[in-house]
Design a protein around this motif. Structure first.
Motif, PDB file in Angstrom:
ATOM      1  N   SER A  51      41.113  49.086  26.622  1.00  0.00           N
ATOM      2  CA  SER A  51      41.064  47.704  26.148  1.00  0.00           C
ATOM      3  C   SER A  51      41.039  47.684  24.622  1.00  0.00           C
ATOM      4  O   SER A  51      40.522  48.604  23.980  1.00  0.00           O
ATOM      5  CB  SER A  51      39.836  46.991  26.709  1.00  0.00           C
ATOM      6  N   ASN A  52      41.584  46.638  24.040  1.00  0.00           N
ATOM      7  CA  ASN A  52      41.668  46.567  22.581  1.00  0.00           C
ATOM      8  C   ASN A  52      40.297  46.588  21.921  1.00  0.00           C
ATOM      9  O   ASN A  52      40.097  47.230  20.884  1.00  0.00           O
ATOM     10  CB  ASN A  52      42.422  45.303  22.175  1.00  0.00           C
ATOM     11  N   ALA A  53      39.330  45.879  22.523  1.00  0.00           N
ATOM     12  CA  ALA A  53      38.016  45.793  21.896  1.00  0.00           C
ATOM     13  C   ALA A  53      37.341  47.160  21.839  1.00  0.00           C
ATOM     14  O   ALA A  53      36.810  47.571  20.803  1.00  0.00           O
ATOM     15  CB  ALA A  53      37.138  44.799  22.660  1.00  0.00           C
ATOM     16  N   SER A  54      37.351  47.874  22.963  1.00  0.00           N
ATOM     17  CA  SER A  54      36.699  49.186  22.992  1.00  0.00           C
ATOM     18  C   SER A  54      37.449  50.192  22.130  1.00  0.00           C
ATOM     19  O   SER A  54      36.833  50.977  21.400  1.00  0.00           O
ATOM     20  CB  SER A  54      36.615  49.689  24.439  1.00  0.00           C
ATOM     21  N   ARG A 120      47.988  52.455  24.785  1.00  0.00           N
ATOM     22  CA  ARG A 120      48.739  51.309  24.282  1.00  0.00           C
ATOM     23  C   ARG A 120      47.949  50.525  23.234  1.00  0.00           C
ATOM     24  O   ARG A 120      48.521  49.971  22.292  1.00  0.00           O
ATOM     25  CB  ARG A 120      49.129  50.398  25.444  1.00  0.00           C
ATOM     26  N   ALA A 121      46.630  50.466  23.384  1.00  0.00           N
ATOM     27  CA  ALA A 121      45.824  49.724  22.413  1.00  0.00           C
ATOM     28  C   ALA A 121      45.988  50.284  21.008  1.00  0.00           C
ATOM     29  O   ALA A 121      45.893  49.543  20.027  1.00  0.00           O
ATOM     30  CB  ALA A 121      44.358  49.749  22.831  1.00  0.00           C
ATOM     31  N   VAL A 122      46.226  51.592  20.895  1.00  0.00           N
ATOM     32  CA  VAL A 122      46.430  52.198  19.578  1.00  0.00           C
ATOM     33  C   VAL A 122      47.680  51.624  18.926  1.00  0.00           C
ATOM     34  O   VAL A 122      47.682  51.288  17.733  1.00  0.00           O
ATOM     35  CB  VAL A 122      46.520  53.728  19.701  1.00  0.00           C
ATOM     36  N   HIS A 123      48.748  51.496  19.698  1.00  0.00           N
ATOM     37  CA  HIS A 123      49.977  50.911  19.147  1.00  0.00           C
ATOM     38  C   HIS A 123      49.713  49.496  18.634  1.00  0.00           C
ATOM     39  O   HIS A 123      50.189  49.108  17.565  1.00  0.00           O
ATOM     40  CB  HIS A 123      51.066  50.875  20.227  1.00  0.00           C
ATOM     41  N   GLU A 124      48.954  48.721  19.400  1.00  0.00           N
ATOM     42  CA  GLU A 124      48.705  47.334  19.014  1.00  0.00           C
ATOM     43  C   GLU A 124      47.768  47.250  17.814  1.00  0.00           C
ATOM     44  O   GLU A 124      47.933  46.382  16.950  1.00  0.00           O
ATOM     45  CB  GLU A 124      48.133  46.579  20.204  1.00  0.00           C
ATOM     46  N   LEU A 125      46.784  48.150  17.739  1.00  0.00           N
ATOM     47  CA  LEU A 125      45.837  48.112  16.628  1.00  0.00           C
ATOM     48  C   LEU A 125      46.493  48.530  15.314  1.00  0.00           C
ATOM     49  O   LEU A 125      46.157  48.003  14.246  1.00  0.00           O
ATOM     50  CB  LEU A 125      44.652  49.029  16.923  1.00  0.00           C
ATOM     51  N   ALA A 703      50.531  49.740  32.677  1.00  0.00           N
ATOM     52  CA  ALA A 703      51.056  49.463  31.343  1.00  0.00           C
ATOM     53  C   ALA A 703      51.069  50.718  30.480  1.00  0.00           C
ATOM     54  O   ALA A 703      51.977  50.924  29.667  1.00  0.00           O
ATOM     55  CB  ALA A 703      50.230  48.363  30.680  1.00  0.00           C
ATOM     56  N   GLU A 704      50.044  51.555  30.648  1.00  0.00           N
ATOM     57  CA  GLU A 704      49.988  52.798  29.873  1.00  0.00           C
ATOM     58  C   GLU A 704      51.108  53.757  30.266  1.00  0.00           C
ATOM     59  O   GLU A 704      51.681  54.451  29.428  1.00  0.00           O
ATOM     60  CB  GLU A 704      48.635  53.470  30.075  1.00  0.00           C
TER      61      GLU A 704
END
Length: 760
Positions: A51-54, A120-125, A703-704
């Motif tokens: 998750s993006n938050a974590s 995926r969260a890394v790409h978005e961050l 998604a990953e």
């Protein structure tokens, strides 16, 4: 991370299932937010970790090289192996391998050394243009060097400007299709060959493949796998410790004097909170300190619970608390230690005092100055940066005073994604405050500050460390003929209180100086002392004979003191019949006392409404009157609320620490959930609603891994349907996915997805 054997997991969840308990335990300790609520199985654990938050919490605590590795992994075309990553950051494989292992242990990256994949969260961050590289295009270019040469040197100059970012450039809107034959300008020649692609009518962008080729395979121009050096000057460690101890002693004195001053003349609390600039300047003048140091002293006392805003009647005043009295009973070392612990763990960004408020709100609110003790001084980043600043000072070594700018650079390397300029300001403020607190001397970290670098520093540890450097309190002074008294060291508390009652502090330091004057001696008499008591006390506590000028001063003030008397009385009663007042004095009304001033006048310290009520209860019929004797009609008595004391709030931005038993319990629950999932009977053609967390876990893992997934969906009309989709993103209550019927992504409300299952 620990695995039984190298594998090629398809998702992060599959990778986590191969970890042993030690690896999962380390993940939970380093990312404790994954543990609450306890995940039902590995799928939920993986969903929470991605998750993006974590992920943001974990990424924001990485150092510069860790972020560089993630940025390179995000920029390079998949699959990325260890050697390609090492080339991308320009470092040997031996340097990169252990840091990649840390990212794998944090579950920010999954896979094996020949197929590393950031979540995926890394790409978005890290954004759509990691390391300043443009988007990936699907075009096959062929011989890139040949295409670049054909475009010409002026077109190559355009590419050079876009190579290291930003990868976009502005152009004039083209009015005709561009071909190799019709291209005239350098940009048109690049467009015709696909070396840049249009982003919109006025913007072109350099594709990622071209950018990486022009960079020679490097993602980043330079990287620093180790923190920058802490350059500085060498000082004597012993002298530095003594200087720091002197500053610590000065801090305790300043706090004591400031709170004594506030107890005597409590300033009002501003409507927006805090203490006014004029009042702060007054306190600074009374205690003999600069305004910014006085503000810091008050903030430290407030953090330690020695100062609070208290409601007194209809006003709210800054007053010392009951904890201040307890603090005074401690020895110097423990008094200092309590102040340091409060500062070290507190959220108050003291350096903001006097600056303009840059937060949200109206323009007028943003223009106002931030006052000392104001509620908007709390910043969650402050404790973390404070710890890093002290670690930097310690990293320079004993007897080394690193330059402030090198400390700023060192901390910035350890937290590149935390705070920017505000982070750098916090570092400078922390170094300055450490000097005020006596944690540094001559710019070097003192040896007695070392306990703060431990896991859970305590006041007792700090007090024990500084005790050998603290002078022993003395109980005698040296009286001088010029009406001064010199304290050869810190005074015993009771001696200091008595001396302060009859003399004014003229200077602090290793030897405090107190001056006797007519006003200071009169103050002692006002506090109830007599001339005989002052003479006796001075004779007992002076190492030298009491000078004759001081004896004359005390006797002279004593002769004139008390000729005119003044007192307080809340209520007066007058009556022409003296016997009525005599009976009243002898009646012993409950809760009311009287004192006769004249045959027809008595006074009481009780308020008028209480006296009036007691007299009426006794069967008397008094009349109330105003100050000038006019009749006053009274109403129902009103009582105010009890004074309210405001205390500083205790926040902790960092996640909680898990105990070994808690880690074990989480792992056992996850393992049990995996066994239940493995034993679950296969699909029998019935669509049963799944738990929301389980559905989200399936979609997040899909998604990953870019895998197709079957979902059961109920639209807003209540119509059920089943479809095959390829999830792209799961966030904010929505699933973004491609389905088999369209080439554009669609969104689905997560609460309307009743079930989800990976398609083999």
């Amino acid at each position: 991370m620990s695995t039984t054997e190298p594998t090629r997991p398809r998702t992060l969840a599959e990778a986590l299932r191969t970890w042993d308990d030690a690896g999962l335990g380390e993940l939970l300790r380093r990312r404790p937010d994954l543990a609450l609520p306890i995940p039902a199985d590995t799928g939920q654990l993986a969903a929470r970790a991605t998750s993006n938050a974590s992920a943001a919490r974990a990424v924001n605590r990485l150092d510069e090289f860790g972020v560089d590795l993630l940025e390179s992994l995000s920029a390079l075309p998949e699959p990325v192996d260890l050697e390609a990553l090492a080339r991308g950051v320009g470092q040997p494989v031996e340097v990169v391998r252990p840091r990649v292992a840390e990212l794998l242990d944090l579950a920010l990256v999954w896979g094996t050394e020949d197929d590393l994949r950031p979540i995926r969260a890394v790409h978005e961050l890290l954004g759509p243009t990691p390391a300043g590289l443009g988007p990936i295009t699907t075009r096959h270019f062929g011989d890139l060097d040949k295409l670049i040469d054909e475009a010409g040197p002026d077109a190559r100059a355009v590419l050079d400007k876009l190579t290291w970012g930003p990868p976009t450039g502005s152009v004039e809107k083209a009015e005709r299709p561009v071909t190799i034959a019709s291209a005239r300008t350098p940009v048109e020649r690049l467009l015709a060959r696909g070396l840049v692609v249009p982003k919109d009518a006025n913007t072109v962008v350099l594709p990622r493949q071209i950018g990486l080729h022009l960079r020679g395979g490097r993602v980043l121009a330079s990287t620093r796998p180790v923190p920058p050096p802490l350059d500085g000057k060498k000082v004597s460690a012993t002298i530095a410790d003594r200087a720091a101890a002197g500053a610590a002693l000065d801090l305790v004195r300043l706090v004591d004097r400031a709170l004594e001053q506030l107890g005597t003349e409590p300033p009002p609390v501003l409507r927006t909170g805090g203490i006014g600039v004029r009042e702060l300047r007054n306190v600074a003048g009374k205690i003999g300190a600069e305004e910014h140091n006085t503000a810091a002293v008050l903030e430290i006392a407030y953090a330690a619970g020695l100062l609070a805003a208290v409601e007194v009647g209809t006003s709210e005043l800054w007053l010392p608390t009951g904890a201040y009295d307890d603090w005074l009973e401690l020895d110097l070392a423990h008094r200092w230690a309590q102040l340091v612990i409060a500062w070290f763990s507190g959220l108050r960004a003291i350096g903001l005092i006097g600056r303009r408020d840059s937060g949200a709100g109206t323009a007028a609110a943003r223009e106002r100055l931030i006052n000392a003790l104001a509620p908007d001084l709390e910043r969650l980043l402050a404790p973390e940066i404070r710890v890093l600043a002290l670690q930097a000072l310690a990293g320079a070594g004993a007897g080394t005073a690193p330059a402030p700018e090198t400390v700023v650079t060192w901390v910035a390397w350890h937290r590149p994604r935390r705070g920017g300029q505000f982070r750098d300001d916090l570092v400078e403020w922390s170094v300055s405050e450490a000097a005020l607190l006596g944690l540094t001397g001559l710019g070097a970290l003192a040896s007695h500050a070392q306990p703060l670098l431990g896991a859970e520093p305590t006041a007792d540890e700090l007090a024990e460390a500084i005790s050998p450097l603290m002078p022993e309190p003395v109980s005698e002074v040296l009286l001088q003929a010029d009406l001064t008294a010199i304290a050869p060291g810190p005074l015993v508390r009771v001696v200091q209180d008595e001396l302060s009652a009859m003399a004014d502090v003229e200077s602090d330091g290793g030897a405090g100086v107190y001056r006797f004057s007519e006003s200071s001696v009169r103050r002692a008499f006002d506090l109830g002392r007599t001339a005989e008591q002052l003479h006796a006390w001075l004779a007992e506590h002076s190492r030298t004979p009491v000078p004759q000028p001081l004896t004359y001063l005390i006797d002279d003030v004593a002769r004139r003191h008390g000729v005119l008397r003044i007192g307080t009385a809340s209520t007066y009663l007058r009556c022409d019949d003296e016997t009525v007042l005599t009976q009243l004095i002898n009646s012993n009304l409950p809760g009311v006392r009287f004192r006769r001033l004249a045959p027809t006048v008595v006074v009481s310290p009780s308020p008028p409404d209480m006296v009036l009520s007691r007299l009426r209860d006794a069967g008397l019929a008094p009349l109330a009157e105003t100050f000038d004797g006019a009749l006053h009609v009274t109403g129902t008595p009103r009582r105010g609320e009890a004074p309210r004391r405001r205390t500083s709030r205790d926040f902790n931005e960092s996640a909680f620490d898990l105990t070994d038993d808690q880690v074990k319990a989480v792992i056992e629950k996850v393992r049990a959930g995996d066994r239940i999932a493995a034993e679950r009977p296969g699909d029998q053609g019935l669509v049963e609603p799944a738990a929301p967390a389980e559905t989200i876990a399936v979609l997040t893992n899909a998604a990953e891994s870019h895998s197709r997934t079957w979902i059961a969906y109920v639209d807003h009309n209540g119509t059920s349907s089943e479809r095959i989709v390829e999830p792209v993103r799961v966030a904010d209550g929505w699933l973004t996915a491609y389905d088999d019927t369209t080439n554009t992504p669609r969104t689905y409300a997560l609460h309307r997805i009743s079930a989800a299952r990976a398609v083999e």
